[in-house]
Design an enzyme around this catalytic site. Structure first.
Site, PDB file in Angstrom:
ATOM      1  N   GLU A   4       1.275  -1.123   0.459  1.00 49.52           N
ATOM      2  CA  GLU A   4       0.311   0.664   0.420  1.00 49.52           C
ATOM      3  C   GLU A   4       0.891   1.214  -0.269  1.00 49.52           C
ATOM      4  O   GLU A   4       0.198   2.118  -0.423  1.00 49.52           O
ATOM      5  CB  GLU A   4      -0.885   0.090   1.593  1.00 49.52           C
ATOM      6  CG  GLU A   4      -1.942  -0.864   1.478  1.00 49.52           C
ATOM      7  CD  GLU A   4      -3.062  -0.893   2.662  1.00 49.52           C
ATOM      8  OE1 GLU A   4      -2.680  -1.513   3.301  1.00 49.52           O
ATOM      9  OE2 GLU A   4      -3.418   0.042   2.251  1.00 49.52           O
ATOM     10  N   ASP A 208     -10.558 -10.803   3.841  1.00 47.02           N
ATOM     11  CA  ASP A 208     -10.537 -12.223   4.428  1.00 47.02           C
ATOM     12  C   ASP A 208     -12.097 -12.155   5.497  1.00 47.02           C
ATOM     13  O   ASP A 208     -12.737 -11.069   6.059  1.00 47.02           O
ATOM     14  CB  ASP A 208      -9.036 -12.872   5.314  1.00 47.02           C
ATOM     15  CG  ASP A 208      -9.277 -11.682   6.355  1.00 47.02           C
ATOM     16  OD1 ASP A 208      -8.217 -11.686   6.337  1.00 47.02           O
ATOM     17  OD2 ASP A 208      -9.675 -12.369   7.705  1.00 47.02           O
TER      18      ASP A 208
HETATM   19  N1  ADE Z   1      -6.092  -7.936   9.616  1.00 45.88           N
HETATM   20  C1  ADE Z   1      -6.750  -8.617   7.710  1.00 45.88           C
HETATM   21  N2  ADE Z   1      -7.221  -9.228   8.555  1.00 45.88           N
HETATM   22  C2  ADE Z   1      -7.428  -9.211   9.253  1.00 45.88           C
HETATM   23  C3  ADE Z   1      -7.853 -10.574  10.718  1.00 45.88           C
HETATM   24  N3  ADE Z   1      -8.487 -11.813  10.455  1.00 45.88           N
HETATM   25  N4  ADE Z   1      -7.509 -10.570  11.777  1.00 45.88           N
HETATM   26  C4  ADE Z   1      -6.516  -9.416  11.952  1.00 45.88           C
HETATM   27  N5  ADE Z   1      -5.914  -8.751  11.528  1.00 45.88           N
HETATM   28  C5  ADE Z   1      -6.459  -7.979  10.331  1.00 45.88           C
END
Ligand code: ADE
Length: 241
Positions: A4, A208
């Site tokens: 980024e 995610d």
């Molecule tokens: N950043 C991106 N995905 C995450 C997750 N599952 N847990 C903590 N920080 C994150």
């Protein structure tokens, strides 16, 4: 994340590097505005140190934070974007001395972002998401099966854990029913900005679902989607200032 920052620095020609506290800060201009770009680093302590250095050493008068997060709220899909209205540390627990999540001596668990700055960031995000293909390239949009990503605004939880099980994300949802997403830094920066009275806004792309498959597409997603979103959204933000 590094990807980024690279996308941001491409848009800040002539930036100067200055080191402090083991971090590289990049001072330059974006559409005529003075900007200092830096990696927050990962976790609450690292992010708080970075925010403090931005304020104390570089005298910034507002902080914009971009990154990725795991989706916790029911309607959050990979590729959606969240602009935070407030932050909470989900792993803060000084009970029974203080209520769970309350940050001792602040009398509060939640730290709000700046409404005007957040509204401007959300407007920029909305404009970029409306033209998904041009921000990302059709290849990336197709690779992640991204369709009509949405903008959400609300609570983000931060803690020093990568949340990667259904069990843990369900526990987060139960403890904080209005939480939209989870990451590892934002609440720390929000607290530092409150200490110094510096307006703060934060944007996170959902990479995610904070479940057992959270780690798999994480890096590829940052390269192909989140870094392009962040740079395009910040570009629109500065253009409209
Ligand atoms: N950043 C991106 N995905 C995450 C997750 N599952 N847990 C903590 N920080 C994150």
């Amino acid at each position: 994340m590094r990807q980024e920052l690279a996308a941001v620095l491409e848009r800040m020609p002539g930036e100067q590097r200055q080191s402090a506290g083991g971090r590289d800060f990049w001072a330059g201009h974006w559409y005529g505005h003075e900007v200092v770009a830096v990696l927050s680093r990962i976790g609450k302590v690292a992010a708080a140190t970075t925010a403090t250095a931005l304020i104390e050493r570089f005298g910034v008068n507002r902080i914009l934070f971009t990154g990725v997060a795991g989706g916790i709220g029911a309607g959050l899909r990979v590729g959606d974007v969240v602009v935070a209205s407030s932050f909470v540390q989900h792993d803060m627990d000084a009970s029974p001395l203080f209520p769970r999540h309350e940050v001792p001596l602040y009398g509060r668990a939640r730290f709000d972002t700046d409404p005007a700055l957040s509204a401007a960031l959300a407007a920029a995000a909305r404009a970029v998401l409306a033209q998904l293909g041009s921000a990302l390239g059709a290849d990336a949009a197709a690779a992640f099966a991204l369709q009509a990503p949405r903008l959400h605004r609300g609570l983000i939880a931060s803690g020093d854990r990568f949340v990667a099980t259904v069990l843990e994300s369900a526990a987060l949802r139960q403890a904080l029913p209005d939480v939209l997403a989870v990451e590892m830094e934002g609440a720390a920066v929000a607290q530092v900005c409150r200490d110094y009275g510096v307006p703060f806004a934060a944007l996170r792309t959902i990479s995610d679902r904070a479940d057992e498959s959270a780690h798999m597409d994480f890096m590829r997603f940052i390269d192909q989607v989140a870094s392009r979103y962040s740079a395009a959204i910040l570009e629109t933000y500065f253009q409209n200032l």
